[in-house]
Each structure stands twice: as structure tokens, then as C-alpha cells.
Scaffold this active site. Structure first.
Site, short mmCIF file in Angstrom:
data_model
loop_
_atom_site.label_atom_id
_atom_site.label_comp_id
_atom_site.label_asym_id
_atom_site.label_seq_id
_atom_site.Cartn_x
_atom_site.Cartn_y
_atom_site.Cartn_z
CE LYS A 118 42.78 44.97 40.77
NZ LYS A 118 41.71 43.74 40.59
CE LYS A 211 37.29 48.92 40.20
NZ LYS A 211 36.98 47.64 39.43
CE LYS A 214 34.82 40.88 43.63
NZ LYS A 214 35.51 40.59 42.39
N1 AQP Z 1 32.27 49.70 40.94
C1 AQP Z 1 31.97 48.90 40.06
N2 AQP Z 1 30.94 49.61 39.14
C2 AQP Z 1 30.52 48.84 38.06
N3 AQP Z 1 30.83 47.53 37.74
C3 AQP Z 1 31.82 47.18 38.41
N4 AQP Z 1 32.56 45.91 38.24
C4 AQP Z 1 33.43 45.81 39.41
N5 AQP Z 1 33.41 46.87 40.12
C5 AQP Z 1 32.63 47.82 39.57
C6 AQP Z 1 32.27 44.95 37.41
O1 AQP Z 1 32.10 43.62 38.19
C7 AQP Z 1 32.62 42.61 37.16
C8 AQP Z 1 33.33 41.60 38.21
O2 AQP Z 1 34.52 42.44 38.62
P1 AQP Z 1 35.82 41.56 39.14
O3 AQP Z 1 35.65 40.81 40.48
O4 AQP Z 1 36.07 40.24 38.11
O5 AQP Z 1 37.04 42.54 39.37
P2 AQP Z 1 37.04 43.76 39.34
O6 AQP Z 1 36.59 44.69 38.62
O7 AQP Z 1 38.55 44.06 39.66
O8 AQP Z 1 36.34 44.11 40.75
P3 AQP Z 1 36.58 44.70 41.95
O9 AQP Z 1 35.36 44.76 42.75
O10 AQP Z 1 36.95 46.21 41.61
O11 AQP Z 1 37.69 44.18 42.70
P4 AQP Z 1 39.08 44.48 42.84
O12 AQP Z 1 38.80 45.52 44.33
O13 AQP Z 1 40.06 43.47 43.35
O14 AQP Z 1 39.72 45.48 41.86
C9 AQP Z 1 33.48 43.16 36.06
O15 AQP Z 1 32.51 43.12 34.95
C10 AQP Z 1 33.42 44.65 36.62
O16 AQP Z 1 33.57 45.51 35.52
#
Ligand code: AQP
Length: 350
Positions: A118, A211, A214
Site C-alpha cells: 500500500k 486480488k 476496492k
Molecule cells: N479479493 C479478496 N478475496 C477474498 N477475501 C478478500 N477480502 C478482501 N479482498 C478479498 C477480505 O475482505 C475482508 C474485508 O477487507 P477490508 O475491506 O477490511 O480490507 P482489504 O483486505 O484491504 O480489502 P480490499 O478490497 O483489498 O481493499 P483495498 O483495496 O483497500 O486493499 C477481509 O477479511 C479481507 O480478507
């Protein structure tokens, strides 16, 4: 509710809640309600670790907080039987983070791969909050002395850090912990990850090696929980594939990340195995399989999107859920903070 084990998990209100969040986390959250006392948190303090240009500013943060809450409820989380709230309402998250900051070692945080991803190349310019994110996550979980944490695989390293912090706190304050009536010297439990969902890692529709996320710039890389049927169909039809027909055996997916991802998504949504999917679609062209995937995806997500829309249109109700959840969460959090402060030796009003 008389379950012994307590689950805690959180989702950041950073917008674009997607199929990966749903299959990797929320589906599990729903299931765990049958067997555990569950606390599901909209982690708005985690959401602001990058600049407002990333999380959208105050109005967007409030909107996204309500949207994640709506997604929880629309997916089947019962906020009356379990606890749903937003993190910033409970002061204990920040207070415990400070104590844990003094327990965690810089070397531990330096190993966190999500920070490296990040922060990118310009690490000096990343916020201290982004660096400290895993410590706040440990405080989130341990404030409720949760034993189990359902997360996607991407969060596994952070959870290991939470376990290390719990263990070091118990070691550093062992005598004091025993002195406060915990004969085994263990105050904080070692939280266990529950990485058991149907799809623990959903990949981008544009690149099967990344992966679904968001923050990815291309909206076509993910299926948002708020996408309508036409948008879902368009994104799946445009999803990257390769020119070969689908294999008949799972082994044939090993070197084909995009095909593997789409088959995995279908299997997770339909509640079958990847092998079952290949039995039905193996040897066929992607176009037929994609049509079937659109159907299964729309059937699953359309009712959730409709219910989310209804709930978001009623912010008074959503806010009342968050306030009620916070009131119940506070009861647990305050007890942990009182005991933690006593164990550390902080004098407090009695
Ligand atoms: N691609 C994914 N596959 C499976 N699980 C996922 N999670 C996130 N992306 C995937 C799971 O969703 C939960 C909530 O995630 P979060 O929003 O708290 O943070 P994150 O993991 O940082 O989600 P993103 O979508 O990847 O956001 P950004 O782009 O900001 O980094 C968690 O349990 C995560 O494991």
C-alpha cells in the site's frame, strides 16, 4: 446467547465493497452466527490510514460506513442477535492500540507485506497510521478478547501479528496478570484465523494474479455488491480469459489464473466444488460458461443489492443499528480496558 467462543472481524468502509469481500469474509460472518457470539465491526479508523483523496473525505466515509452496515444486514447478519457497530464509537480501540504500540516491535511491523504494497515506493510519505494498521487490528480483536477471526487469506499475516502481541503482553505482564486472578498468566487469548470461506482469495477480473480489490483503479476488475444485473453481465463477459477451452480436471487450471478464478467464483456462488463446475463446463468455450456465471452471480447478488439500496435509503435505521451495537460492544470493551490498565499499573478512578 450462550456460545463459548467469540468471533471478531471487520470490513473497512473504503467504498466499492466487492465480491471478494463478500465471498472471502461476509459469507463466513453469516455462517459463524450459528456457532459463535459474533462482533462485526465497520472499521472506520482503519479506513482513514491513507489520505482523504483515497478514502473520499468525511461525507464519503459516513456514506461508506452505512453501506458496509447495509451489506452486513442484507447478506444475513442479524444485528439484534450479534453486535454490529463502527469502530470509532469505542475509545478502547485507540487506547489499547497505544499499549500494544509499546509491546509490538518495529521489526515485526517491517515485515508486513500489505504495508509495503500500500505504501508503494514512496514509503517515507506513508502515514504512521498505515504503518501501525496491524497494531490497531490486534487491538480491535483483543479488546473483545475474541478467540476466532474470520478473514480472507490476505489478512493472515496481520492476524499472526495479533497473536504475537497477545503472547508478548502475557509474557511481559505475566506476574501482574497472575496477581489479578488469572492463575495461568494468560489474559489475552491467541486469536485463531478462520480462513474457511468458499473463496478465500477472489482475484481481479482483469488479472488473475492480483486480488480483487476496492482500491484498484479499473472498476471492471471487480464485481461490486451494488452492481446491477447488466453491469455484472458486462464485467463478466469482458473478464480476461485465455484462448483454450475450459479443462475437464482441476489440475488443468494450475497454470491458468484467470480460468481458475472464474471457476472458483462460480463454485463458491453455486455452493459446489471446482471439479463439479469442470464436470459441467469442461471442454466447452468460455462464452457458454460466462453466461452461466452471469446467471449464478446475478441470482446471488441482485437480492443483496436491492436490500442494500433499501437500507441505505433509511440512514436513521442504519445509524440506530450502529449505536445499539456500540452500546453493547462498549460493555465488553470497557471491562477489558479496566483490567488491562490495572495489569499495566495505570492508576484509574474506581
Ligand atoms: N479479493 C479478496 N478475496 C477474498 N477475501 C478478500 N477480502 C478482501 N479482498 C478479498 C477480505 O475482505 C475482508 C474485508 O477487507 P477490508 O475491506 O477490511 O480490507 P482489504 O483486505 O484491504 O480489502 P480490499 O478490497 O483489498 O481493499 P483495498 O483495496 O483497500 O486493499 C477481509 O477479511 C479481507 O480478507
Amino acid at each position: 446467547m450462550a456460545f463459548v467462543e467469540r468471533v471478531f472481524s471487520g470490513v473497512q468502509p473504503t467504498g466499492n465493497l466487492h465480491l471478494g469481500n463478500y465471498l472471502g469474509a461476509i459469507v463466513n460472518f453469516v455462517k459463524m452466527q450459528q456457532t459463535h457470539n459474533c462482533i462485526y465491526c465497520v472499521v472506520d479508523m482503519h479506513a482513514i490510514t491513507q489520505g482523504p483523496e483515497v478514502w473520499g473525505g468525511p461525507a464519503e466515509l459516513a456514506r461508506n460506513t452505512r453501506e458496509v452496515t447495509a451489506a452486513f444486514i442484507a447478506s444475513g447478519i442479524d444485528p439484534k442477535k450479534h453486535i454490529v457497530f463502527n469502530q470509532s464509537q469505542i475509545a478502547g480501540h485507540a487506547e489499547l492500540t497505544w499499549i500494544f504500540n509499546c509491546i509490538a516491535r518495529i521489526g515485526w511491523l517491517n515485515r508486513m507485506t500489505q504495508f509495503k504494497e500500500k505504501a508503494g515506493k514512496d514509503r517515507e510519505n506513508a502515514s504512521v497510521g498505515l504503518y501501525d494498521y496491524p497494531v490497531l487490528m490486534a487491538a480491535d480483536i483483543l479488546l473483545y478478547r475474541a478467540t476466532h477471526v474470520p478473514v480472507g487469506e490476505d489478512q493472515k499475516q496481520h492476524l499472526e501479528l495479533s497473536r504475537d502481541i497477545a503472547q508478548k503482553f502475557n509474557n511481559d505482564f505475566g506476574d501482574s496478570i497472575r496477581g489479578h486472578g488469572f492463575a495461568d498468566g494468560l489474559y489475552f487469548p491467541q486469536p485463531e484465523p478462520l480462513i474457511t470461506g468458499p473463496a478465500t482469495r477472489v482475484m481481479s477480473l482483469r488479472d488473475g494474479t492480483k486480488k480483487m480489490s476496492k482500491s484498484e483503479a479499473s472498476d471492471n476488475s471487480r464485481i461490486n455488491l451494488t452492481d446491477d444485473a447488466d453491469t455484472i453481465a458486462q464485467k463478466i463477459r469482458k473478464a480476461k480469459t485465455d484462448p483454450e477451452p475450459l479443462p475437464s480436471e482441476e489440475k488443468g487450471l494450475e497454470t491458468r489464473p484467470e480460468a481458475d478464478n472464474l471457476v472458483g467464483i462460480y463454485a463458491a456462488l453455486a455452493g459446489v466444488t471446482k471439479q463439479d463446475v469442470l464436470k459441467e463446463f469442461g471442454g466447452g468455450q468460455f462464452s457458454n460458461f460466462k453466461n452461466a456465471l452471469v446467471e449464478v452471480c446475478v441470482a446471488k447478488l441482485a437480492p443483496i443489492a436491492a436490500e442494500m439500496k433499501r437500507l441505505v435509503a433509511d440512514p436513521g435505521y442504519v445509524d440506530s443499528v450502529l449505536v445499539d451495537g456500540a452500546n453493547r460492544a462498549r460493555g465488553i470493551a470497557d471491562e477489558t480496558m479496566r483490567m488491562t490498565k490495572d495489569i499495566v499499573g495505570f492508576i484509574r478512578q474506581r
